[in-house]
Design an enzyme around this catalytic site. Structure first.
Site, PDB file in Angstrom:
ATOM      1  N   ALA A   1      10.443  16.217  66.172  1.00 30.31           N
ATOM      2  CA  ALA A   1       9.894  16.289  67.524  1.00 30.31           C
ATOM      3  C   ALA A   1      10.984  16.635  68.526  1.00 30.31           C
ATOM      4  O   ALA A   1      10.775  17.433  69.452  1.00 30.31           O
ATOM      5  CB  ALA A   1       9.237  14.960  67.889  1.00 30.31           C
ATOM      6  N   TYR A   2      12.151  16.047  68.354  1.00 28.15           N
ATOM      7  CA  TYR A   2      13.287  16.374  69.222  1.00 28.15           C
ATOM      8  C   TYR A   2      13.625  17.858  69.111  1.00 28.15           C
ATOM      9  O   TYR A   2      13.755  18.555  70.126  1.00 28.15           O
ATOM     10  CB  TYR A   2      14.494  15.526  68.831  1.00 28.15           C
TER      11      TYR A   2
END
Length: 237
Positions: free
Chosen positions: A148-149
């Site tokens: 997600a980062y």
């Protein structure tokens, strides 16, 4: 030198703080945003850096920050989007909320700030203004533990292209993509050695290389829509 300040989001610690201190030492007025009160902020205030609390985890928090920013200054020389959350992926019920938080910090906050602060940048006393997005090496590589980062940083990298086209020729928009720049407290020598081995330059350079990269983008008047890798040649490994 412009009398309009440079805004650095997430400027209370690490790379953001280093850049804020170097800029103010070089004579540039600086505004930083910070997520929570911490002892280091008092030292920044004593240097003359303006500090604004910001909660980028919600749209309401982002818009509230923009309103207070506009009440603080009539113009900006540059915006450096440095606020970040190095959060690992969640496999639990909070996975969606975790992704949404990273999306807001890494993409929605820069997007809305860029849109609403365009007039501030154009009101500056220099012919050109700048927006600099701090992305990450993993935006092009991906990450097993921080998907997600990496995805939201990749989205920020893409916003660089869109805003560069949208705001030319008055505002330059670029990105800096660091890899391992500095250690965290508690990182031991074994970790440091492993980190050094990942780059062709085999070093952990410290935050000065990011300031040098930022100054290059701020000082060069013919660069826009690019991402500047500052990764020690990790792609060569």
């Amino acid at each position: 030198m412009s009398s309009a300040p440079i805004l650095i989001t997430g400027g209370a610690q690490r790379l953001g703080r280093h850049c804020a201190e170097r800029l103010i030492d070089d004579g540039h007025p600086v505004i930083i945003s910070y997520r929570r009160e911490r002892p280091e902020l008092e030292a920044l205030r004593e240097k003359g850096i303006v500090t604004l609390a910001a909660d980028f985890s919600s749209e309401a928090g982002i818009l509230d920050f923009i309103a207070r920013l506009k009440a603080t200054t009539p113009a900006l020389r540059a915006i450096v989007h440095n606020a970040s959350d190095w959060a690992p992926d969640s496999r639990g019920d909070d996975a969606g909320a975790s992704f949404e938080r990273l999306f807001r910090v890494h993409m929605q906050a820069p997007y809305l700030i860029n849109l609403h602060a365009q007039a501030l940048l154009e009101a500056g006393d220099e012919p050109l203004a700048d927006i600099v997005h701090m992305t990450d090496y993993v935006a092009v590589k991906g990450s097993k533990k921080h998907a997600a980062y990496a995805a939201t940083k990749a989205g920020l990298d893409n916003l660089t292209l869109s805003f560069a086209a949208m705001y030319a020729p008055r505002i330059q928009v670029n990105a800096i993509a660091p890899a391992m720049i500095m250690l965290n407290e508690g990182d031991d020598e074994a970790y440091a050695e492993k980190a050094r081995a990942k780059s062709a330059m085999q070093m952990i350079p410290g935050p000065g290389v990011i300031y040098e990269s930022l100054r290059y983008l701020l000082d060069n008047r013919f660069v826009t829509g690019v991402t500047l890798p500052v990764d020690g040649g990790r792609h060569l490994r």
